[in-house]
Scaffold this motif. Structure first.
Motif, short mmCIF file in Angstrom:
data_model
loop_
_atom_site.label_atom_id
_atom_site.label_comp_id
_atom_site.label_asym_id
_atom_site.label_seq_id
_atom_site.Cartn_x
_atom_site.Cartn_y
_atom_site.Cartn_z
N GLU A 124 0.83 -1.22 0.00
CA GLU A 124 0.00 0.00 0.00
C GLU A 124 0.86 1.26 0.00
O GLU A 124 0.50 2.27 -0.60
CB GLU A 124 -0.92 0.01 1.22
CG GLU A 124 -2.04 -1.00 1.14
CD GLU A 124 -3.01 -0.86 2.31
OE1 GLU A 124 -3.33 0.28 2.70
OE2 GLU A 124 -3.45 -1.90 2.82
N ASP A 125 1.99 1.21 0.72
CA ASP A 125 2.85 2.40 0.78
C ASP A 125 3.36 2.75 -0.63
O ASP A 125 3.30 3.90 -1.06
CB ASP A 125 4.02 2.21 1.77
CG ASP A 125 4.78 0.90 1.56
OD1 ASP A 125 4.38 0.09 0.69
OD2 ASP A 125 5.79 0.70 2.27
N VAL A 126 3.80 1.71 -1.36
CA VAL A 126 4.30 1.94 -2.72
C VAL A 126 3.16 2.45 -3.62
O VAL A 126 3.38 3.34 -4.45
CB VAL A 126 4.93 0.65 -3.31
CG1 VAL A 126 5.22 0.82 -4.78
CG2 VAL A 126 6.21 0.31 -2.54
N ILE A 186 0.56 4.30 -2.83
CA ILE A 186 0.31 5.73 -2.58
C ILE A 186 1.43 6.58 -3.18
O ILE A 186 1.18 7.58 -3.86
CB ILE A 186 0.18 6.00 -1.06
CG1 ILE A 186 -1.12 5.37 -0.52
CG2 ILE A 186 0.20 7.49 -0.77
CD1 ILE A 186 -1.29 5.51 0.99
N LEU A 187 2.68 6.17 -2.94
CA LEU A 187 3.81 6.96 -3.45
C LEU A 187 3.83 6.96 -4.98
O LEU A 187 4.19 7.95 -5.62
CB LEU A 187 5.14 6.42 -2.88
CG LEU A 187 5.30 6.59 -1.36
CD1 LEU A 187 6.56 5.87 -0.86
CD2 LEU A 187 5.36 8.07 -0.98
#
Lengths: 301, 301
Positions: free
Chosen positions: A117-119, A121-122
């Protein structure tokens, strides 16, 4: 560039379309080439999410309309690709667990499932920034045009466009909605970006105000048609997306049923085409492309 | 506007600083006034996340540097506020469960806790878009300057800046890192945006290339100092943020210990100030502001 300015006018429909398509794929690849770093997952996800096979409806429309309005440079290609980067960013975010929680997109696992999920969003933030950077740096266009294009894109993404549409859909979609509310949300989710596309084509072509108004009507009709297409395709096994995500959601299909919505879609498409033909002597190319895109939804199952 | 161009030079430090600060708060409020819709949670979250009490370090620096370089209009105010919108967006995303999973920011519950993760993501996207829109529409600046400013902002956010810094920090922060790797990540997380700020101030002031290079060194030193400040404040009870988030993370503090890092912070600050004084005859205002911001980290506990 594959396509020489103006050259697409001299070819048959299929050939012209595949030339435009090929130039878009090539340019998207170039625009994301700086991110060709295998160790960097965000770079990888930017490329995978954008370069996965898509309809490329937005850049193709922008290029064809600018071409129809007499624009003769490759600015429309860069601008169309910037819009495609914005569109790709919106898909990555729409698929997140806290939004539509989708597992499949363009026939592949969604970005958050594959990369985290972090990737995801980024990746979306990087794609959006790249899009604004691309628009601001189209050197063939006067800077005063470029600043207006950036403003158009910013408005289409933010509180007057995609963001609001997605929010309304997430928070109100599960409740009972009036047809007017659904139409408003659909316009924010889809129509506003189509509106920005025709405005962009209009701006770089230096056309008159009358043309702008008619093209805006075209975009509005197309946006409504496209969201109906999307709803009708919720159960298509070949959509490359999760099926049945709309179950329990209030859509035109849940209110009116498939047949009525298909009829309305026809009406919106016909209205869109009528607007087109007010602007262009020869609108066959764009009308043909639209017919192709919407074909799947207009076949009775 | 509260601050008349040039007027801040005639006042004492505290008064000048509070004038600048007040003009920033007022302008941020104005820039987000279109989102003043109580029913719309994204609009509410945009305002709450941005207007919550912050140091306003980025806009203040931009305004003071542009002022020092002889720029006499309110463009720096709009530009500084746009950078603050970008900064606010980055904080909303950094706090998300899939990133730093923070519960407190600027003394208040983080956006995803108060409004939901979907709203948090949409808020960040809307703030970013608004920032690009604001930059593109600063009518007092020549469009050719505005397009360069959009490019600067796009690069500072994307793969050459915030996005890369956050990714490296998330994925490599838990492993053992060399001091060089930490410095590189810190520069991407903080220094690149400071670099964009000084470039923006330089661009709108029409200064010469030599000044630009010295200000870039200033930004680099400031960025390193600021990240050390952030690490040193990880346990400050009055930071308005969660405490102890860096436990188990590889930072300069975990490698060198608090005293050595505080010493390095002093060195970076002194280097930053030396660069400043190469550019400005009177750098007392900016140096005074920096001393104020960094005070908390330089007091031995």
């Amino acid at each position: 560039m594959t396509t020489q300015p103006g050259a697409i006018l001299d070819l048959g429909f299929t050939e012209r379309l595949s030339q435009v398509r090929a130039s878009i794929e090539k340019r998207l690849d170039e625009l994301l080439s700086e991110s060709r770093n295998e160790r960097d997952l965000v770079a990888l996800a930017m490329r995978e999410s954008t370069l996965a096979p898509g309809k490329r409806m937005r850049p193709i429309l922008l290029i064809l309309i600018a071409d129809g309005l007499g624009h003769r440079s490759n600015c429309a290609l860069d601008l169309g690709c910037a819009v495609e980067l914005i569109h790709a960013a919106s898909l990555v975010l729409d698929d997140m667990p806290c939004m539509d929680n989708a597992s499949l997109r363009r026939g592949r696992p969604t970005v958050h499932l594959k990369f985290g999920e972090d990737v995801a969003i980024l990746t979306a933030v990087a794609l959006l920034s790249r899009a604004f950077g691309v628009i601001a740096s189209i050197s063939e266009l006067a800077p005063s045009i470029r600043t207006q294009l950036v403003e158009l894109a910013a408005n289409a993404v933010g509180m007057k466009g995609l963001v609001s549409g997605q929010f309304q859909d997430l928070r109100d979609g599960q409740r009972s909605r009036s047809p007017e509310q659904i139409a408003l949300t659909n316009n924010l989710k889809t129509g506003v970006l189509f509106g920005a596309i025709v405005d962009m084509a209009w701006l770089i072509s230096n056309s008159d105000e009358r043309v702008r108004a008619v093209l805006q009507n075209f975009a509005l009709e197309l946006g409504q048609a496209f969201q109906m297409y999307d709803d009708l395709c919720d159960n298509c096994p070949d959509s490359g997306k999760d099926q049945g995500k709309d179950v329990g959601k209030s859509t035109f299909v849940s209110i009116y049923g498939v047949d009525k919505v298909r009829e309305q879609l026809y009406t919106h498409l016909a209205n869109a085409e009528r607007n087109l033909r007010q602007v262009f002597d020869d609108a066959d190319m764009i009308a043909g492309f639209m017919a192709m895109v919407f074909k799947k939804a207009t076949i009775t199952r």
